[in-house]
Design an enzyme around this catalytic site. Sequence first.
Site, PDB file in Angstrom:
ATOM      1  N   ASN A 227      -6.503   3.968   1.740  1.00  0.00           N
ATOM      2  CA  ASN A 227      -5.783   4.794   2.710  1.00  0.00           C
ATOM      3  C   ASN A 227      -4.698   5.573   1.958  1.00  0.00           C
ATOM      4  OD1 ASN A 227      -4.220   5.860   4.749  1.00  0.00           O
ATOM      5  ND2 ASN A 227      -3.492   3.887   5.545  1.00  0.00           N
ATOM      6  N   TRP A 228      -4.954   6.865   1.761  1.00  0.00           N
ATOM      7  CA  TRP A 228      -4.028   7.675   0.957  1.00  0.00           C
ATOM      8  C   TRP A 228      -2.778   8.050   1.737  1.00  0.00           C
ATOM      9  CZ3 TRP A 228      -7.470  11.750  -2.091  1.00  0.00           C
ATOM     10  CH2 TRP A 228      -8.363  11.052  -2.911  1.00  0.00           C
ATOM     11  N   LYS A 229      -2.755   7.770   3.025  1.00  0.00           N
ATOM     12  CA  LYS A 229      -1.622   8.139   3.891  1.00  0.00           C
ATOM     13  C   LYS A 229      -1.299   9.628   3.694  1.00  0.00           C
ATOM     14  CE  LYS A 229      -0.259   3.358   3.846  1.00  0.00           C
ATOM     15  NZ  LYS A 229       0.769   2.346   3.929  1.00  0.00           N
TER      16      LYS A 229
ATOM     17  N   HIS B 185      -3.139   1.791  12.951  1.00  0.00           N
ATOM     18  CA  HIS B 185      -2.392   1.413  11.745  1.00  0.00           C
ATOM     19  C   HIS B 185      -0.929   1.154  12.145  1.00  0.00           C
ATOM     20  CE1 HIS B 185      -0.423   1.637   7.850  1.00  0.00           C
ATOM     21  NE2 HIS B 185      -1.609   1.395   7.323  1.00  0.00           N
TER      22      HIS B 185
ATOM     23  N   GLU C 216       1.778   1.974  10.883  1.00  0.00           N
ATOM     24  CA  GLU C 216       2.664   3.142  10.821  1.00  0.00           C
ATOM     25  C   GLU C 216       2.504   4.003  12.079  1.00  0.00           C
ATOM     26  OE1 GLU C 216       1.417   4.284   6.889  1.00  0.00           O
ATOM     27  OE2 GLU C 216       2.406   2.471   6.157  1.00  0.00           O
TER      28      GLU C 216
ATOM     29  N   GLU D  71      -3.178  -6.422   8.423  1.00  0.00           N
ATOM     30  CA  GLU D  71      -2.137  -5.872   7.558  1.00  0.00           C
ATOM     31  C   GLU D  71      -0.769  -6.323   8.070  1.00  0.00           C
ATOM     32  OE1 GLU D  71      -3.523  -2.084   5.333  1.00  0.00           O
ATOM     33  OE2 GLU D  71      -2.763  -1.476   7.268  1.00  0.00           O
TER      34      GLU D  71
ATOM     35  N   GLY E  38       3.535  -1.732   1.525  1.00  0.00           N
ATOM     36  CA  GLY E  38       4.400  -0.892   0.700  1.00  0.00           C
ATOM     37  C   GLY E  38       5.628  -1.597   0.165  1.00  0.00           C
TER      38      GLY E  38
ATOM     39  N   SER F 128       0.131  -4.336   0.032  1.00  0.00           N
ATOM     40  CA  SER F 128       0.472  -4.539  -1.387  1.00  0.00           C
ATOM     41  C   SER F 128      -0.672  -5.120  -2.216  1.00  0.00           C
ATOM     42  CB  SER F 128       1.730  -5.407  -1.510  1.00  0.00           C
ATOM     43  OG  SER F 128       2.840  -4.737  -0.950  1.00  0.00           O
TER      44      SER F 128
ATOM     45  N   GLY G 203      -3.198   0.836   0.177  1.00  0.00           N
ATOM     46  CA  GLY G 203      -2.375   2.039   0.300  1.00  0.00           C
ATOM     47  C   GLY G 203      -2.008   2.560  -1.078  1.00  0.00           C
ATOM     48  N   GLY G 204      -0.819   2.227  -1.545  1.00  0.00           N
ATOM     49  CA  GLY G 204      -0.267   2.753  -2.797  1.00  0.00           C
ATOM     50  C   GLY G 204      -1.233   2.704  -3.976  1.00  0.00           C
TER      51      GLY G 204
END
Length: 282
Positions: free
Chosen positions: A32-34, A120, A122, A193, A199, A244, A265-266
């Site tokens: 997930n590149w956000k 998600h 966010e 998640e 993150g 993470s 993510g990251g």
Amino acid sequence: MSNFNQLSLKLELNEILGDRKLENRPKIVAGNWKMHANLKDSQALIEDVGRFAKADANCKVIIIPPFTHIFPLSLIVEKNHYPLVMGAQNMYYEDKGAYTGEISPLMLVDLDIKYVLIGHSERRQLFNESNQIVNRKLQKALSHNLTPILCVGESLDEREAGLTDQVVKRQIVASLSTIDRESLANKFIVAYEPVWAIGTGQVCQANEANRVINLIRFTLSQHFKTKDNDTLFGDSIPILYGGSVKGSNAKELAVQPDIDGALVGGSSLIAPDFCEIIKAFS
Ligand code: 13P
């Protein structure tokens, strides 16, 4: 043991083993590149990941970039026959209309997208997506044959108050309230998640992530139970862990029996790290 008891034990075992055979869940790593990466960088990234996946991946790899990158990236994937599939980070629960800034599920279908993240954390936290909205989106995605990746997870406050299990169960049950079991067959993924792990660099302990994912399986089975001994529905659903995940911790997550993959993510923006995660689940 009487003949009758032997027979019923055999029938029970057949039933369990029959379902277990169907269980054969796929391994999945999704990035997930956000709201990151410009088009130029994202093209280089997909080339690196695509080349690696072509040579070494033995799991499904889903790339979930920002909407504007989906089409140009899918052309690269197609041209090079990379074994990558594209997903979307969100969608609206209507097909069309005056909804400035929203993306219709039909627009995703038009681009041949199969996967879409729904709920998600966010979106839930920053854009006030309730379980009811999540439910409407799920219903709509399924009606267009998209595979939703339903995200659930507790906040730090909820974990510290001992509410993890309750929160996760409620998110699952409320999001699926109007949805029948048949419409989920072979097109439903869950991602656990925990919000406090997203993150932050603070990964959930692998055995704890496995425990919560097992609870999600149990909750799904209970929710969709159709007869007294039919408790295995949750075992058929791929469930990912997210929060993470890195190349350095992916292996310990991958060996857990209930964790079928990772939602990253990251680290999905750093090709070597993401490839290491793919390798761990391959
Ligand atoms: P991080 O891997 O950056 O913690 O993000 C996880 C996530 O939110 C994936 O959807």
